[in-house]
Motif scaffolding. Structure first.
Motif, PDB file in Angstrom:
ATOM      1  N   ASP A 225       0.839  -1.199   0.000  1.00 33.00           N
ATOM      2  CA  ASP A 225       0.000   0.000   0.000  1.00 33.00           C
ATOM      3  C   ASP A 225       0.878   1.254   0.000  1.00 33.00           C
ATOM      4  O   ASP A 225       1.173   1.823   1.051  1.00 33.00           O
ATOM      5  N   ARG A 226       1.272   1.698  -1.189  1.00 34.86           N
ATOM      6  CA  ARG A 226       2.155   2.866  -1.287  1.00 34.86           C
ATOM      7  C   ARG A 226       1.452   4.149  -0.855  1.00 34.86           C
ATOM      8  O   ARG A 226       2.032   4.977  -0.150  1.00 34.86           O
ATOM      9  N   VAL A 227       0.202   4.314  -1.266  1.00 32.57           N
ATOM     10  CA  VAL A 227      -0.526   5.541  -0.927  1.00 32.57           C
ATOM     11  C   VAL A 227      -0.739   5.631   0.580  1.00 32.57           C
ATOM     12  O   VAL A 227      -0.514   6.681   1.196  1.00 32.57           O
ATOM     13  N   LEU A 230       2.566   6.456   2.337  1.00 36.23           N
ATOM     14  CA  LEU A 230       2.932   7.866   2.197  1.00 36.23           C
ATOM     15  C   LEU A 230       2.059   8.750   3.079  1.00 36.23           C
ATOM     16  O   LEU A 230       2.554   9.669   3.752  1.00 36.23           O
ATOM     17  N   LEU A 231       0.753   8.492   3.090  1.00 31.89           N
ATOM     18  CA  LEU A 231      -0.154   9.285   3.924  1.00 31.89           C
ATOM     19  C   LEU A 231       0.195   9.152   5.401  1.00 31.89           C
ATOM     20  O   LEU A 231       0.224  10.147   6.143  1.00 31.89           O
ATOM     21  N   VAL A 271      -8.649   5.909   3.092  1.00 33.35           N
ATOM     22  CA  VAL A 271      -7.893   5.167   2.085  1.00 33.35           C
ATOM     23  C   VAL A 271      -7.756   3.703   2.477  1.00 33.35           C
ATOM     24  O   VAL A 271      -7.928   2.798   1.647  1.00 33.35           O
ATOM     25  N   THR A 275      -8.797   0.115   0.326  1.00 31.41           N
ATOM     26  CA  THR A 275      -7.651  -0.514  -0.333  1.00 31.41           C
ATOM     27  C   THR A 275      -7.725  -2.033  -0.204  1.00 31.41           C
ATOM     28  O   THR A 275      -8.038  -2.549   0.876  1.00 31.41           O
TER      29      THR A 275
END
Length: 497
Positions: A225-227, A230-231, A271, A275
């Protein structure tokens, strides 16, 4: 129902495991003492990296002709890297193999230590410290996760206690070792000392840690889970900066960062809910054992930071001790923690996590109450003895809480849950430095606590630890309500008694 618990029937799981082992060959037996030696050094190095640089800040300020606001980033860069990246590091270990990622983390930490020692300028040093913090995040997240793969379940508490001891040793050793190295060999040596220790850790981990499990043929690899990563990193960075840039105060910048952190947290939750392969499954956080464990860890770490924030001012201003004696008295806490870790682990294995958690928190509450009630006329002993009680209670709590949280975690979730545990501790320390510092300054009623009168400093100390006692009582309530009950004894066979 615990979402971490493996619900596969015991017999089926054993048969499937036997078939898989037969298909790919039995894994090499793990020599537990040597594996624990590598994990212990990994924990010691990451905590040493946190504490050893603090004592060198004045020397670094002179060497680079920098202000305090500039030089503090040598410490902040390391802490921010750990705080923002530790959960993602744990999840990466779960997905791609904990052994290879831990080896990479140790190698990165060691190389960054060499870069710190060779830094030609302050920006270079700060950047190298951030990279060192990334390596430390991997080491801290995965060291506890490896306990479940290297130690029999009935000895988990002792292993957790040993790791807690090594963390305390690293914290206690940092200031004294750093000061001696600076005096004898210069500031670069306090970073270079980690290079040979890192190489030894790399050797032990490579030789004795169990190999990563092979993925089943045809099994799809979960996505990363890249997003979400980052968040979460940006949210944690905003919160950590809000707690540190104001030096105990909350100006417009701190408030703006807190608002950004709150918005980031809300967006992160949205998110993760949508996901397919989330960084942190929201169902995981709803587990009462994990939720209570993380909350208690944050509360207790906030209180422990109060001893580091308030202690030096009380000892120097209220009790009139010189710098050498202040340093000696402050070393009592880490020393007690180091001596209590392994006995705390044995107590956890023998008496269970719930009873040991409650005992540790009760001891901490009693120590905080003594610091609030004992008169300053008792001198140094009126401070040292309660602090020893608080720290011994902390060792009991931390060992039992870590053991309880990690005991029922699925193997594929150990890295991320270990990362969450370490994150809760770091957030507690960051929060404690700011909030407890603000409480102390307010209760002292002085524009500058460094010049406050002895009476005002003593009042500030008592008020701060009264607040700390309330925080520990909240943790006690959580432990009493949400910590798992010990299993009931088996019923007696019919016809007996």
């Amino acid at each position: 129902m615990n979402p971490h618990r493996d619900t596969t029937p015991v017999g089926a799981g054993r048969r499937d495991g036997e078939h898989r082992e037969a298909a790919r060959g039995a894994r090499r037996p793990v020599p537990v003492p040597w594996a624990l030696a590598g994990l212990s050094l990994s924990m010691l190095l990451s905590s040493l990296g946190t504490s050893i640089a603090n004592v060198g800040l004045p020397t670094l300020a002179r060497a680079f002709d920098a202000s305090f606001q500039q030089i503090q980033w040598v410490v902040l860069a390391y802490l921010l890297a750990i705080t923002t990246l530790i959960v993602g590091a744990g999840r990466l270990g779960d997905l791609f193999g904990r052994r290879r990622l831990l080896l990479g983390g140790v190698l990165l930490f060691t190389a960054a230590s060499a870069l710190c020692g060779a830094a030609p300028s302050l920006p270079w040093l700060i950047a190298a410290r951030a990279v060192q913090g990334l390596g430390a995040a991997v080491m801290m997240a995965l060291t506890m996760a490896f306990v479940g793969e290297t130690v029999p379940k009935e000895r988990t508490g002792r292993a957790m206690g040993l790791l807690g001891t090594m963390s305390a040793v690293g914290t206690a050793l940092g200031p004294s070792l750093g000061g001696a190295l600076i005096a004898g060999l210069g500031w670069r040596s306090m970073f270079l000392v980690s290079v040979p220790l890192g190489l030894l850790t790399l050797l032990l981990a490579h030789r004795f840690l169990p190999a990563d499990r092979q993925r089943e043929p045809g099994a799809a690899r979960p996505g990363f889970d890249r997003v979400g990563t980052l968040l979460l990193a940006l949210t944690l960075a905003a919160y950590a900066l809000a707690m540190t840039v104001g030096h105990g105060g909350f100006g417009p910048l701190s408030l703006a960062l807190l608002v950004a952190a709150a918005a980031g947290a809300g967006l992160f939750v949205r998110v993760e809910a949508r996901t397919a392969s989330p960084l942190v499954a929201l169902a995981t956080l709803r587990d009462p054992v994990l939720g209570a464990g993380l909350a208690m860890s944050a509360l207790v770490s906030t209180v422990m930071m109060a001893t580091l924030v308030v202690g030096p001012f009380h000892l120097s201003r209220s009790l009139g001790l010189d710098a050498a004696l202040v340093g000696l008295v402050l070393s009592v806490g880490p020393l007690v923690a180091a001596l209590s870790g392994v006995p705390a682990g044995r107590g956890t294995d023998r008496f269970g996590t719930r009873r040991t958690t409650l005992t540790g928190l009760a001891a901490m509450a009693a120590g905080c109450a003594l610091l609030t009630l004992l008169p300053a006329t008792l001198g140094v002993w009126g401070y040292v003895l309660p602090i020893a009680v608080v720290t011994a209670g902390y060792a009991l709590f931390q060992t039992a809480n870590n053991t309880a949280v990690m005991a029922e975690v699925r193997p594929d979730q150990r890295g991320v849950v270990s990362g969450l545990l370490n994150l809760s501790r770091n957030l507690g320390l960051v929060t404690g430095a700011s909030v407890m510092g603000a409480v102390f300054a307010f209760a002292s009623a002085a524009a500058d606590v460094a010049t406050a009168s002895p009476g005002a400093t003593a009042t500030g100390m008592r008020t701060t630890f009264a607040v700390a006692a309330v925080a520990i009582c909240l943790a006690l309530a959580l432990a009493w309500k949400l910590a798992p009950e010990p299993p009931a004894p088996p019923a007696a066979p019919a016809g007996r008694g």
